[in-house]
Design an enzyme around this catalytic site. Sequence first.
Site, PDB file in Angstrom:
ATOM      1  N   LYS A   1       0.863  -1.173   0.000  1.00 44.22           N
ATOM      2  CA  LYS A   1       0.000   0.000   0.000  1.00 44.22           C
ATOM      3  C   LYS A   1       0.902   1.226   0.000  1.00 44.22           C
ATOM      4  CE  LYS A   1      -3.640   2.400   2.457  1.00 44.22           C
ATOM      5  NZ  LYS A   1      -4.664   2.293   3.501  1.00 44.22           N
TER       6      LYS A   1
ATOM      7  N   LYS B   1      -2.087  -1.476  -3.934  1.00 42.57           N
ATOM      8  CA  LYS B   1      -2.941  -0.294  -3.901  1.00 42.57           C
ATOM      9  C   LYS B   1      -2.087   0.958  -3.974  1.00 42.57           C
ATOM     10  CE  LYS B   1      -5.998   2.037  -0.725  1.00 42.57           C
ATOM     11  NZ  LYS B   1      -6.546   2.051   0.611  1.00 42.57           N
TER      12      LYS B   1
END
Length: 335
Positions: free
Chosen positions: A197, A250
């Site tokens: 992330k 992400k």
Amino acid sequence: MIRPRRNRRTPAIRSMVSETVLAPADFILPMFVHEDTGDVPIDSMPGVTRWSPASLVREAGEALALGIPAVVLFPKIAENLKSPQGEESFNDDGLVPRTIRALKAAHPGLCVITDVALDPYNSDGHDGIVRRDPRGNLTILNDETVEILCQQALSHARAGADIVAPSDMMDGRVAAIREALDAAGFTDVSILSYTAKYASAFYGPFRGALDSAPKEGDKMTYQMDPANLREALRETLLDEDEGADMLMVKPAGFYLDVIARVRETTTLPVAAYQVSGEYLMLKSASAAGWLDEKAAVIESLTAIKRAGASMILTYFAVQAARWLRENTLKVVKKS
Ligand code: PBG
């Protein structure tokens, strides 16, 4: 003569040689919920709504009927329930556990995923507990945060969540959550880890949706530097080792190289999150008439799948599922 164009000649041929087939079953719908009986359109994300729990259950049912197998829940927590330690995050009667129970009661076949992180609950707006030294420097505490994340994951499991998805990027949290779940008998609850992330500018509209922006500082000491790829592979190996069932990258669209390399590095299923900023770019350019929304959205999702994601979290899930259904009918009719 060798003519690659022969394989592109008709819709029937193209449909046979297509290397990537997008389906509603690839999608996970992120849904926002708040403690209210009304539904509120989110200013920073046109076309996305923050639902009351009852409306969310209804909308999730529609998504399921379109073939979308899973939703992931993001709560907006009332300001007076936020605290430095985020205790509300493991309140069994809190907004998320109640919404999970309502979802599972109405749609037993729906896969319910929850976000495990402190930012909606933490009065500092960080994903972990903040310590401030006398000079005012912030530290995000790792191990203390992981303890709370375990409590939070357990409260989601008790409410009936199928998958918990830690999105905080603290070290060691996958192993700790796995151990806590197993010890409490939740051996069948899966962990979808936000493995890579990135500290991305493209989360802006989401933070607007939940009022969850950090009050001070940024997330660079726990989320990853957008410049790094090898570090994502290191996180991949660690999460695998710690017992994650699925991994996530992400954002998605600007990180296709990361998705592809993570896909090659692990045998676990890989998910990718087309985040709020990616949504907003496509949405606003289409609203201005500069992009063909349907074509651009399907292309963006196809690219994410082609890169190696088998699950895509996207705010376009419902709309895209409808479009895919129309397309299938069209190909059948034409041939
Ligand atoms: C926080 C969280 C964020 C998103 C999902 N979970 C924001 C952040 O890390 O600041 C972003 C999703 C999006 O932008 O669509 N745990």
